[in-house]
Design an enzyme around this catalytic site. Structure first.
Site, PDB file in Angstrom:
ATOM      1  N   GLU A  86       1.057  18.172  14.963  1.00 50.97           N
ATOM      2  CA  GLU A  86       1.221  19.455  15.467  1.00 50.97           C
ATOM      3  C   GLU A  86       0.436  19.189  16.779  1.00 50.97           C
ATOM      4  O   GLU A  86      -0.741  19.429  16.651  1.00 50.97           O
ATOM      5  CB  GLU A  86       0.882  20.533  14.759  1.00 50.97           C
ATOM      6  CG  GLU A  86       1.591  20.685  13.451  1.00 50.97           C
ATOM      7  CD  GLU A  86       3.191  21.351  13.784  1.00 50.97           C
ATOM      8  OE1 GLU A  86       3.238  21.662  14.953  1.00 50.97           O
ATOM      9  OE2 GLU A  86       3.806  21.754  12.794  1.00 50.97           O
ATOM     10  N   CYS A 101      -1.742  26.853  20.710  1.00 51.75           N
ATOM     11  CA  CYS A 101      -0.845  25.811  21.029  1.00 51.75           C
ATOM     12  C   CYS A 101       0.186  26.518  21.631  1.00 51.75           C
ATOM     13  O   CYS A 101       1.044  26.088  22.335  1.00 51.75           O
ATOM     14  CB  CYS A 101      -0.832  24.814  19.825  1.00 51.75           C
ATOM     15  SG  CYS A 101      -0.249  25.816  18.134  1.00 51.75           S
ATOM     16  N   GLU A 123      -1.274  21.407  29.857  1.00 53.68           N
ATOM     17  CA  GLU A 123      -1.762  22.359  29.005  1.00 53.68           C
ATOM     18  C   GLU A 123      -3.224  22.785  29.155  1.00 53.68           C
ATOM     19  O   GLU A 123      -4.255  21.670  29.422  1.00 53.68           O
ATOM     20  CB  GLU A 123      -1.700  21.983  27.492  1.00 53.68           C
ATOM     21  CG  GLU A 123      -2.075  22.721  26.336  1.00 53.68           C
ATOM     22  CD  GLU A 123      -2.345  22.319  25.159  1.00 53.68           C
ATOM     23  OE1 GLU A 123      -2.865  21.510  24.888  1.00 53.68           O
ATOM     24  OE2 GLU A 123      -1.896  23.130  24.128  1.00 53.68           O
TER      25      GLU A 123
END
Ligand code: NAD
Length: 493
Positions: free
Chosen positions: A250, A284, A385
């Site tokens: 993940e 996330c 990110e």
């Protein structure tokens, strides 16, 4: 003074064989508050051997129903100890206590849900295309599962792996982030109280290379469940591939939150704020790319400014605070670097962008909710990110344009769409390349529902019924009642 912890192996807290400890820092005060054992490969080996032995002990022969009961008991103990778990998790990762409290209650539900599923995983008797032979499948636990998790939600992200892995009959060695070790060590105490046999759950604390890699490469660990960033994920996947491990990942995201001109703009504005600024953007699934239809751009930005201007930043343990500190000093520096990069690239900062100083802001690790407009999708602020409270706003013309920009990214974790048109909602949910699409909501998750990434956001899914199967091997059993082999060299079909 700092509490000194041990590693949790075989239902016992033990000193690390390395003989070393490191400090965990409170992200608000900047002060050390706990001493964490620094595990090395020898410590990992001891934990893995305990977990491996437990597969052959009482846990291995326990009925699935009894395993389910133990998971239920653990859930109840998490509920009963929610306050303590909340305090330590929030102290380690700097998240608002009010948010962590909700998360901890939700962690308990993972154990109830997967406890309930433990004895409901049914295999199949397969209808045969030949006579006198009988075939059925068996689901068997894979063995020792290594979980590796990041600092943003240590308990929750471990529970996503731990609850289905245990329901399926595996044992677990958990390695939390070096920045947030305490909550899993506190959870470990509850395993003893719930009555789990020794070795079923073990906690190894320490650093990625020193403790994480020996776990991934250990020959007695066939399954690794990882949540974290790209770099660690890639390394874990490479090491895992070398040893044919079953690896799930993940990873990160840069999710588009897309607002059409027919949306309920007041609700959409709240949803956009939740998407990027709750948990200080350190999730996330953060909706860090806001795509606004041209005709509503200015009005919508104004709404966002009104909400963010009133945001209360400060001590995450205080009620009423809405934005707390960034969890770690390196992450704080990374976010500030991205703010500078965005300015250099030509994006315009219209809110935040600063880290306020003064006693009410602790050690100065809080970043104000930050909004950039005039962002182009090719800029780093739109593509990379940040993992902090920074929103990049872009414009689009129509559905096609929104899909083009929304999908033009290497990540594919999540996306949000705000519209009152069902047709538009259906189109967007089909065409967006992301593991989760939220229509007129953002950041909803549940233990009943799969979660995971397309593209560079990961491999595999967590949550829901199917998550249990991610921790099972399928065996096909053939039973012949009358084996006929006229010529044993030639196989008959
Ligand atoms: P990270 O990758 O630095 O660390 C995650 C974990 O991996 C830590 O426990 C770390 O010690 C370990 N690790 C690092 N290198 C390793 C190696 N070589 N071998 C074995 N273990 C290693 O991530 P982070 O900075 O703690 O967390 C932030 C990242 O996590 C972000 O990219 C975020 O998007 C991602 N994340 C993803 C999800 C999801 O569900 N997709 C959820 C939360 C966070």
């Amino acid at each position: 003074m700092s509490e000194k912890y041990g590693l949790f192996i075989n239902n016992d807290f033990v000193e690390p064989r390395s003989g070393k400890w490191f400090e965990s820092l409170d992200p608000f005060s900047g002060e050390p508050w706990a001493l964490i054992p620094q595990a090395n490969a020898e410590d990992v080996d001891a934990a893995v051997r305990a977990a491996d032995a437990a597969m052959r002990g009482p846990w291995g022969s326990m009925s699935a129903s009894d395993r389910g009961m133990l998971l239920h008991r653990l859930g109840a103990l998490i509920d009963a100890n929610a306050q303590r778990l909340t305090e330590v998790e929030s102290r380690d990762n700097g998240k608002l206590q009010s948010e962590v409290a909700g998360q901890v209650r939700y962690v308990a539900k993972y154990f109830y849900y997967y406890g309930g599923l433990a004895d409901k995983i049914q295999s199949a008797v397969i209808p045969m295309d030949k006579p006198k032979v009988f075939n059925y499948t068996r689901y068997e636990p894979i063995g020792v599962v290594g979980t590796i998790t990041p600092w943003n939600s240590s308990l929750l992200l471990t529970a996503w792996k731990l609850a289905p892995a245990l329901a399926a009959g595996n044992t677990v060695v958990a390695k939390p982030s070096e920045f947030t070790s305490v909550s899993l060590l506190e959870l470990a105490r509850l395993f003893v109280e719930a009555g789990f046999p020794p070795g079923v759950f073990n906690v190894i604390t320490g650093f990625g290379q020193e403790a994480g890699e020996p776990l991934v490469t250990h020959p007695l660990v066939p399954r690794i469940a990882f949540t974290g960033g790209d770099e660690g994920g890639r390394k874990v996947n490479e090491l895992g591939a070398k040893h044919f491990k079953r690896v799930s990942l993940e990873l990160g995201g840069k999710s588009p939150n897309i607002v059409f001109d027919d949306a309920d703009l007041a609700k959409a504005a709240n949803g956009v704020i939740t998407g990027i600024f709750s948990a200080g953007g350190q999730t996330c699934m953060a909706g860090s790319r806001l795509l606004l239809q041209e005709s509503i751009h200015d009005e919508f930005v104004e709404r966002l400014l009104t909400i963010t201007r009133n945001a209360k930043v400060g001590d995450p343990s205080k009620p009423g605070i809405q934005v707390g500190p960034v969890a770690t000093r390196p992450q704080f520096e990374k976010v500030m670097r991205y703010i500078n990069i965005a300015k250099e690239e030509g994006a315009r900062c219209i809110a935040g962008g600063r880290a306020p100083q003064g006693p009410e802001y602790g050690c100065g690790q809080i970043i104000e909710p930050t909004i950039f407009v005039d962002v182009d999708n090719s800029m780093r602020i739109a593509q990379e990110e940040v993992f902090g409270p920074v929103l990049a706003v872009m414009k689009f013309k129509d559905e096609e344009d929104a899909l083009r920009i929304g999908n033009d990214i290497r990540f594919g974790l999540a996306a949000g769409v705000w519209t009152q048109s069902l047709k538009r909602a259906m189109l967007m949910s089909e065409k967006l390349r992301a593991g989760t699409v939220w229509i007129n909501n953002y950041r909803s998750t549940s233990y009943t529902t799969p979660f995971g990434g397309f593209k560079d956001s990961g491999i595999g899914r967590e949550g829901g019924i199917d998550a249990v199967k991610e921790y099972l091997e399928t065996k096909s059993v053939w039973i012949s009642t009358d084996l006929d082999m006229p010529d044993p060299f030639i196989r008959k079909y």
